[in-house]
Design an enzyme around this catalytic site. Structure first.
Site, PDB file in Angstrom:
ATOM      1  N   LYS A  43       0.601  -1.152   0.235  1.00  0.00           N
ATOM      2  CA  LYS A  43      -0.019  -0.300   0.068  1.00  0.00           C
ATOM      3  C   LYS A  43       0.543   1.676  -0.207  1.00  0.00           C
ATOM      4  O   LYS A  43       0.787   2.368  -0.542  1.00  0.00           O
ATOM      5  CB  LYS A  43      -0.867  -0.028   1.175  1.00  0.00           C
ATOM      6  CG  LYS A  43      -1.759  -1.062   1.159  1.00  0.00           C
ATOM      7  CD  LYS A  43      -3.126  -0.921   2.905  1.00  0.00           C
ATOM      8  CE  LYS A  43      -3.841  -1.727   3.640  1.00  0.00           C
ATOM      9  NZ  LYS A  43      -3.959  -2.058   4.269  1.00  0.00           N
ATOM     10  N   GLY A  44       2.137   1.107   0.570  1.00  0.00           N
ATOM     11  CA  GLY A  44       3.163   2.463   0.816  1.00  0.00           C
ATOM     12  C   GLY A  44       2.871   3.343  -0.687  1.00  0.00           C
ATOM     13  O   GLY A  44       2.996   4.172   0.083  1.00  0.00           O
ATOM     14  N   ASP A 100       7.547   3.577  -2.434  1.00  0.00           N
ATOM     15  CA  ASP A 100       7.963   4.399  -1.350  1.00  0.00           C
ATOM     16  C   ASP A 100       9.264   4.656  -0.405  1.00  0.00           C
ATOM     17  O   ASP A 100       9.903   5.749  -0.636  1.00  0.00           O
ATOM     18  CB  ASP A 100       7.025   5.070  -0.243  1.00  0.00           C
ATOM     19  CG  ASP A 100       7.148   2.982   0.049  1.00  0.00           C
ATOM     20  OD1 ASP A 100       6.178   2.686  -0.424  1.00  0.00           O
ATOM     21  OD2 ASP A 100       6.653   3.050   1.659  1.00  0.00           O
ATOM     22  N   ASP A 103      13.972  -0.708   1.732  1.00  0.00           N
ATOM     23  CA  ASP A 103      14.751  -0.472   3.016  1.00  0.00           C
ATOM     24  C   ASP A 103      15.284  -2.409   2.738  1.00  0.00           C
ATOM     25  O   ASP A 103      17.050  -1.685   2.549  1.00  0.00           O
ATOM     26  CB  ASP A 103      13.684  -0.838   3.599  1.00  0.00           C
ATOM     27  CG  ASP A 103      13.685  -1.131   5.780  1.00  0.00           C
ATOM     28  OD1 ASP A 103      15.033  -1.507   5.642  1.00  0.00           O
ATOM     29  OD2 ASP A 103      12.996   0.226   6.023  1.00  0.00           O
ATOM     30  N   LYS A 131      16.830   3.726   2.106  1.00  0.00           N
ATOM     31  CA  LYS A 131      17.089   3.411   3.952  1.00  0.00           C
ATOM     32  C   LYS A 131      18.781   2.624   4.058  1.00  0.00           C
ATOM     33  O   LYS A 131      17.944   1.238   3.215  1.00  0.00           O
ATOM     34  CB  LYS A 131      16.361   2.803   4.363  1.00  0.00           C
ATOM     35  CG  LYS A 131      16.743   3.372   5.416  1.00  0.00           C
ATOM     36  CD  LYS A 131      15.734   2.304   7.224  1.00  0.00           C
ATOM     37  CE  LYS A 131      14.427   3.198   7.321  1.00  0.00           C
ATOM     38  NZ  LYS A 131      13.650   2.085   8.393  1.00  0.00           N
ATOM     39  N   PHE A 152      12.337   4.764  12.351  1.00  0.00           N
ATOM     40  CA  PHE A 152      11.114   3.778  11.586  1.00  0.00           C
ATOM     41  C   PHE A 152      10.078   4.594  11.239  1.00  0.00           C
ATOM     42  O   PHE A 152       9.831   6.239  11.875  1.00  0.00           O
ATOM     43  CB  PHE A 152      10.461   3.058  12.992  1.00  0.00           C
ATOM     44  CG  PHE A 152       9.311   2.174  12.465  1.00  0.00           C
ATOM     45  CD1 PHE A 152       9.628   0.907  12.223  1.00  0.00           C
ATOM     46  CD2 PHE A 152       8.219   2.789  12.457  1.00  0.00           C
ATOM     47  CE1 PHE A 152       8.541   0.078  11.833  1.00  0.00           C
ATOM     48  CE2 PHE A 152       7.171   1.918  11.455  1.00  0.00           C
ATOM     49  CZ  PHE A 152       7.958   0.846  10.870  1.00  0.00           C
ATOM     50  N   ARG A 165      -0.423   6.412   8.011  1.00  0.00           N
ATOM     51  CA  ARG A 165      -0.161   6.660   6.146  1.00  0.00           C
ATOM     52  C   ARG A 165      -0.646   8.288   6.025  1.00  0.00           C
ATOM     53  O   ARG A 165      -0.320   8.510   5.418  1.00  0.00           O
ATOM     54  CB  ARG A 165      -0.917   5.682   5.898  1.00  0.00           C
ATOM     55  CG  ARG A 165      -0.526   4.170   5.504  1.00  0.00           C
ATOM     56  CD  ARG A 165      -1.013   2.724   4.856  1.00  0.00           C
ATOM     57  NE  ARG A 165      -1.363   1.451   4.975  1.00  0.00           N
ATOM     58  CZ  ARG A 165       0.013   0.834   4.509  1.00  0.00           C
ATOM     59  NH1 ARG A 165       1.448   1.745   4.643  1.00  0.00           N
ATOM     60  NH2 ARG A 165      -0.236  -0.128   4.672  1.00  0.00           N
TER      61      ARG A 165
END
Ligand code: PRP
Length: 177
Positions: A43-44, A100, A103, A131, A152, A165
């Site tokens: 969803k990000g 988005d 990581d 990141k 985070f 979100r």
């Protein structure tokens, strides 16, 4: 960390807006005559995708894919599966994958592998944030908004336990450095 944790701003909405405009200019320069297929990973990516495509003034197609992962994080199993697939044909298209955040790199890497097997004409990754300190798998980023620290992050599509979100800024919940 609890749901009462107050998010601290890392990237203000104005900074995000200018990064989205910069990325859009780069993408427009490279794709404006290619009718690209932009695929967001749910969803990000939903807010980034929505803002990005509204800065792109040329014909394109929007798609989404949803994947799920098990035991991600420090105890990552690396197991990822597709839970909502594509309806568009990828073969022969110029495909731009929209994230988005990259990581560990496991999600983007998995989806890039999946898409590559479908024989697109070209395949690149655009991510709003990267990141690199947490990378487990190398992925090539074609278009990058921000390199971010090992915190985070929530907001602008990113969640903690499905919350936050909707924050307009990108925030952090606690310092993991
Ligand atoms: C988040 C984010 C990326 C992925 C990046 O998605 O939206 O897709 O993690 O992490 P990685 O590089 O370590 O794989 P998540 O699985 O939390 O689902 P969501 O998009 O629904 O929030």
């Amino acid at each position: 960390m609890s749901s009462q944790t107050k998010p601290q701003i890392l990237l203000r909405r104005e900074e995000i807006t200018s990064a989205v405009k910069r990325l859009a200019a780069e993408i427009e320069r490279d794709y404006q005559n290619r009718y690209p297929l932009l695929i967001g990973i749910l969803k990000g990516s939903f807010i980034f995708m929505a803002d990005l495509v509204r800065q792109l003034d040329f014909p394109l197609e929007v798609e989404f894919i949803r994947v799920s992962s098990y035991g991600r994080g420090r105890e990552s199993s690396g197991a990822i599966k597709i839970v909502r697939g594509l309806t568009s044909v990828v073969k022969g298209r110029d495909v731009l994958l929209i994230e988005d955040i990259v990581d560990t790199g496991l999600t983007a890497g998995f989806v890039l592998d999946y898409l590559a097997k479908k024989k697109p004409t070209s395949l690149k990754l655009c991510t709003l944030t990267d990141k690199p300190s947490r990378r487990q798998r190398s992925v090539q980023i074609g278009y990058l908004g921000f390199t971010v620290p090992n915190k985070f992050l929530v907001g602008y599509g990113l969640d903690w336990d499905e919350k936050f979100r909707n924050l307009p800024d990108i925030c952090f919940l606690e310092n993991e450095d």
